[in-house]
Write a protein that holds these residues in place. Structure first.
Motif, PDB file in Angstrom:
ATOM      1  N   UNK A 162       0.640  -1.307   0.318  1.00 43.80           N
ATOM      2  CA  UNK A 162       0.112   0.413  -0.216  1.00 43.80           C
ATOM      3  C   UNK A 162       1.086   1.377  -0.179  1.00 43.80           C
ATOM      4  N   UNK A 163       1.952   0.263   0.491  1.00 47.13           N
ATOM      5  CA  UNK A 163       2.694   3.229   1.153  1.00 47.13           C
ATOM      6  C   UNK A 163       4.175   2.317   1.056  1.00 47.13           C
ATOM      7  N   UNK A 164       4.523   3.237   0.775  1.00 41.28           N
ATOM      8  CA  UNK A 164       6.357   3.408   1.100  1.00 41.28           C
ATOM      9  C   UNK A 164       6.532   4.059   2.212  1.00 41.28           C
ATOM     10  N   UNK A 165       7.045   3.970   2.817  1.00 46.10           N
ATOM     11  CA  UNK A 165       8.172   4.797   4.178  1.00 46.10           C
ATOM     12  C   UNK A 165       9.546   4.872   3.776  1.00 46.10           C
ATOM     13  N   UNK A 166       9.708   5.295   4.322  1.00 43.11           N
ATOM     14  CA  UNK A 166      11.213   6.326   4.346  1.00 43.11           C
ATOM     15  C   UNK A 166      12.068   6.551   5.224  1.00 43.11           C
ATOM     16  N   UNK A 167      13.072   6.374   6.292  1.00 42.96           N
ATOM     17  CA  UNK A 167      13.569   6.723   7.729  1.00 42.96           C
ATOM     18  C   UNK A 167      14.591   7.502   7.460  1.00 42.96           C
ATOM     19  N   UNK A 168      14.744   8.574   8.022  1.00 47.40           N
ATOM     20  CA  UNK A 168      15.780   9.612   7.547  1.00 47.40           C
ATOM     21  C   UNK A 168      16.734   9.421   9.189  1.00 47.40           C
ATOM     22  N   UNK A 169      17.729  10.573   9.030  1.00 41.19           N
ATOM     23  CA  UNK A 169      17.769  10.950  10.035  1.00 41.19           C
ATOM     24  C   UNK A 169      17.855  12.563  10.281  1.00 41.19           C
ATOM     25  N   UNK A 170      17.866  12.938  11.014  1.00 37.46           N
ATOM     26  CA  UNK A 170      17.850  14.925  11.529  1.00 37.46           C
ATOM     27  C   UNK A 170      19.307  15.411  10.809  1.00 37.46           C
ATOM     28  N   UNK A 171      19.424  15.855  10.729  1.00 39.56           N
ATOM     29  CA  UNK A 171      20.788  16.803  10.345  1.00 39.56           C
ATOM     30  C   UNK A 171      21.519  16.717  11.418  1.00 39.56           C
ATOM     31  N   UNK A 172      22.777  17.482  11.241  1.00 39.35           N
ATOM     32  CA  UNK A 172      23.784  17.776  12.615  1.00 39.35           C
ATOM     33  C   UNK A 172      24.211  18.896  12.165  1.00 39.35           C
ATOM     34  N   UNK A 173      23.351  19.915  10.920  1.00 39.74           N
ATOM     35  CA  UNK A 173      23.831  21.397  10.302  1.00 39.74           C
ATOM     36  C   UNK A 173      22.916  22.514  10.802  1.00 39.74           C
ATOM     37  N   UNK A 174      21.893  21.303  11.807  1.00 29.73           N
ATOM     38  CA  UNK A 174      20.835  22.518  12.282  1.00 29.73           C
ATOM     39  C   UNK A 174      20.089  22.999  11.104  1.00 29.73           C
TER      40      UNK A 174
END
Length: 437
Positions: A354-366
């Protein structure tokens, strides 16, 4: 500059030479159990059946060899990530042909180069060939193997600093790993490695957006190549980043995966390769399983007359959600277009029907990602429902491992939840079981 007619004349000459030679291969003796006559036109090649990976696996290691063993000087194997390894034998002539192929990229080595070779040295071919090329040019080759315990990422960064390394040859992902390691060690990848002038990549799909991402991180250009252990380097990047087919050595067809008939020019299909200047393991209509298309070379300002090939990933990496098919190239470019530098460079994808899930990490540059806007953009680009999970910096990929060990496998980014009860939640999980993570 040669015309396309002149290129095809030379190709036909090499093809007929190869067809005279393939009877020495037990595989092709069994496959084409009839007299092969000289062809009058390259279009006649389509009367031959395709050669499959399954056939090469079945006949490896010796059955696909078309030269006397006394003529062989080098041996390589595929990684075996999708099945039994396929064997490749090189004669002295083949070795020189492969050097010429890899040397045709726009990144030219010279006597001032100090090249860090971050490809694996065990059985795969790029490290060995590119080492010979840089030495021939008068430069220095640093064999920084990517599969051993002697050269973890930290040691590579130290070598880059103290040896003033000018170029690095490796997988695209390795350049992201090295940049992260450099930052952990207190360096700025763009400012603290001024001796660098370029990167030579092969072995993993490199999309336009990912190429741009790596060049933004390091501040130097990336020169990509398309090749296979079964037949060498098929296409190399010009200064404009287009992959031009090494024309005298290969005839490329793009076939419909359903009918196995050629698709119209410019349309996508399966890259099918005839290696027509190879003594050890000549290939006739090798059905690679890679998705691609051919573009007229006249669209490139570099002046090369050989066709441009575009690679979109492997057929078994296609994601199917409902009626929508998503290629790896489309996936990578959509993710990077929507996220930019507002997240860390590490991501992974999971999907079901049914769907696509993308896991990201927060940036370390603000920088902060607008999650809803990114979800909408990726959904529009890919034509399916997309959800984003934003993890805290360091939750998706444990960077401390970079200070101890190195990546030892081909990159993996996708978790197919529709096919398994094992649910990887981090990039570390996807890379488990391979000796590093």
């Amino acid at each position: 500059m040669r015309t396309f007619e002149e290129i095809n004349k030379k190709r036909l000459e090499n093809l007929n030479k190869t067809l005279k030679n393939i009877h020495k291969s037990p595989m092709y003796r069994d496959k084409y159990n009839f007299k092969i006559e000289e062809l009058n036109d390259i279009s006649e090649l389509k009367k031959f059946e395709i050669t499959t990976k399954e056939e090469l696996r079945a006949y490896s290691p010796i059955g696909n060899l078309a030269a006397d063993m006394k003529e062989v000087v080098q041996y390589h194997e595929t990684s075996g990530t999708t099945g039994k390894s396929i064997s490749t034998w090189l004669t002295t002539s083949d070795h020189q042909v492969w050097c010429d192929e890899m040397e045709s990229v726009a990144l030219k080595f010279n006597e001032n180069d100090i090249l860090a070779i971050r490809f694996p040295y065990a059985l795969s071919f790029p490290a060995h060939i590119i080492q010979d090329i840089v030495k021939k040019a008068g430069g220095v080759a640093i064999p920084i193997d990517s599969r051993g315990v002697v050269t973890p990422h930290t040691r590579v960064i130290n070598l880059m600093q103290k040896l003033k390394i000018t170029t690095i040859a490796c997988l695209p992902l390795e350049l992201i790993m090295l940049a992260e390691t450099a930052k952990l060690m207190g360096y700025d990848p763009k400012e603290d490695f001024k001796s660098l002038r370029g990167f030579y990549t092969i072995g993993e799909l490199l999309t336009k957006e990912r190429k741009k991402q790596i060049e933004n991180i390091w501040g130097v250009p990336v020169y990509d190549n398309y090749g296979l252990t079964e037949c060498g380097v098929v296409a190399t990047a010009c200064e404009n980043g287009h992959l031009h087919v090494v024309d005298e050595n290969f005839i490329i067809e793009i076939l419909d995966p359903e009918t196995l008939e050629p698709v119209p020019n410019g349309e996508k299909g399966i890259i099918t390769i005839s290696n027509i200047n190879f003594e050890g393991n000549p290939l006739i209509r090798y059905y690679t399983g890679d998705i691609g298309r051919i573009i007229d070379a006249n669209t490139c300002e570099c002046g090369k007359s050989s066709e441009i090939i575009e690679h979109f990933g492997r057929i078994y990496d296609i994601i199917r959600i409902g009626d929508q098919e998503i290629l790896m190239q489309e996936l990578q470019d959509a993710i990077l277009k929507a996220s930019g530098d507002k997240v860390s460079p590490f991501w992974m994808v999971s999907f079901n029907k049914k769907r696509l899930t993308i896991n990201f990490e927060e940036s370390d540059n603000g920088e902060i990602l607008d999650k809803k806007a990114a979800e909408q953009e990726i959904s529009n680009l890919l034509g399916c429902e997309c959800k984003i999970k934003l993890n805290k910096y360091g939750e998706l990929f444990d960077r401390e491992k970079l200070l101890k060990m190195q990546l030892t496998i081909k990159p993996k980014y996708i978790a197919d939840y529709s096919q398994t009860s094992d649910y990887p939640c981090t990039l570390n999980d996807l890379l488990k079981g391979y000796g590093t993570f």
